[in-house]
Design a protein around this motif. Structure first.
Motif, PDB file in Angstrom:
ATOM      1  N   LEU A  14      90.841 152.688  14.767  1.00  0.00           N
ATOM      2  CA  LEU A  14      89.823 152.836  13.726  1.00  0.00           C
ATOM      3  C   LEU A  14      90.466 153.430  12.477  1.00  0.00           C
ATOM      4  O   LEU A  14      91.029 154.531  12.539  1.00  0.00           O
ATOM      5  CB  LEU A  14      88.706 153.778  14.187  1.00  0.00           C
ATOM      6  N   GLY A  15      90.364 152.727  11.399  1.00  0.00           N
ATOM      7  CA  GLY A  15      90.864 153.235  10.127  1.00  0.00           C
ATOM      8  C   GLY A  15      92.343 153.592  10.181  1.00  0.00           C
ATOM      9  O   GLY A  15      92.763 154.620   9.640  1.00  0.00           O
ATOM     10  N   ILE A  29      84.681 148.457  11.589  1.00  0.00           N
ATOM     11  CA  ILE A  29      85.327 149.777  11.517  1.00  0.00           C
ATOM     12  C   ILE A  29      86.680 149.826  12.207  1.00  0.00           C
ATOM     13  O   ILE A  29      87.404 150.806  12.078  1.00  0.00           O
ATOM     14  CB  ILE A  29      84.432 150.886  12.117  1.00  0.00           C
ATOM     15  N   MET A  40      76.068 153.293   8.579  1.00  0.00           N
ATOM     16  CA  MET A  40      76.079 152.993  10.008  1.00  0.00           C
ATOM     17  C   MET A  40      74.937 153.685  10.747  1.00  0.00           C
ATOM     18  O   MET A  40      74.691 154.872  10.545  1.00  0.00           O
ATOM     19  CB  MET A  40      77.409 153.413  10.613  1.00  0.00           C
ATOM     20  N   ALA A  50      88.384 145.538   8.121  1.00  0.00           N
ATOM     21  CA  ALA A  50      87.774 146.861   8.128  1.00  0.00           C
ATOM     22  C   ALA A  50      87.133 147.141   6.771  1.00  0.00           C
ATOM     23  O   ALA A  50      87.732 146.888   5.729  1.00  0.00           O
ATOM     24  CB  ALA A  50      88.816 147.911   8.472  1.00  0.00           C
TER      25      ALA A  50
END
Lengths: 95, 95, 95, 95, 95
Positions: free
Chosen positions: A87-88, D7, D36, D51
């Motif tokens: 994530l990220g 994400i 979200m 993303a």
């Protein structure tokens, strides 16, 4: 697909030929770090998953679309073992 | 599939040939020890289950994929009677 | 299948031939005594049910598997009128 | 379809030919401004989303009805990248 | 089917031929008086509905069973505009 943790197994008396003999694992949905957040349910294993594995679950009618569950009365199937989640740019889970 | 407890039965006036005469049981979802956690719903019995049995429920379109429910307008079917549930090497339920 | 109470009806302008003219009833899920527990939704009537009837609802793709809803864009259908519900030898609802 | 935010991503060991090699993105449902609101789940990317993109997710059996997911055991697919959302004449999200 | 209010629209970059060009409306489930109770989601319009209309939504696989959504990767479709809702002989909503 859901991210879920394999936590156990079930032994059942099943009449239907197409699922008799299949490994039926107990799983619980998790967040992206592998912490359990959902209630337990049962999924057919098609990837030799085991307790402690984080897996990808396909549910609904699409659970019948693997070679091992074709036309079987199953509504949840394990289609993959998760190696890592990111994530990220940050790895939140690694097997 | 869901883990559920059979708690009762329903008698209904049903026109559809494919489900008339089928045993329609009332079930509730349980945790892995057999304690009820969900709301009651109705599932077609295909395995001669009875009140007090812990069973495996397949729902959605896959409920039509047993020999007894083929092409019938049913969305939940009992596909197995659970003999035991095991979590982390420990048996949490035995029939 | 869900246990639900018929509480009303809807008049709608519908273009699809396969559902135009069908009786569209408003229902709410109930517990095993007939007390409403769920939010209202709309189901196609195939059994001449009326307001106050406790009914069996099939939802999802299986709602298309009655003779009256074959290939129609419907996701909930009334497949039966409940005559009685029994839990643990005790009748909890009788029509 | 759901409005969701991409994400992250997942790397998994998958046996099924039809989904091996597909990009499996982690998404979370959002409100109409892109905030979200839902739990993370995994969807197959068919539109080169990345993303930070707000996307449209189709789930259930219809997730198999893109050219890239035909007959595959997937239950969620990204079918579009959202450019803008408008409510009551006001733009609530723009890419 | 769900009772829902059309509250907005979405512009998206979509690759799939079968849904490109379709009107994608943002809707929220309502109670029987038209008050919103659910989270926003996106449905394909097949009945020329507009913002402020109370509509009937079919979701799941049955959303593919209109002439305009046949075999398309959509999981929610507006099948009708609601003219009136009636509960217990009382009109709770009129367009």
């Amino acid at each position: 697909m859901q991210i879920a943790l394999v936590i156990g197994s079930t032994v059942s008396t099943i009449k239907d030929e197409s699922i008799r003999g299949r490994k039926l694992l107990i799983v619980r949905k998790t967040d992206t770090t592998g912490n359990m957040t959902g209630e337990p349910f049962v999924a057919v294993d098609t990837v030799s998953a085991g307790a402690g594995d984080l897996v990808l679950i396909t549910d609904g009618s699409s659970a019948r679309f693997t070679s091992q569950t074709d036309n079987a009365p199953v509504d949840a199937v394990i289609v993959g073992v998760i190696d890592s989640l990111e994530l990220g740019g940050e790895v939140t889970y690694r097997k």
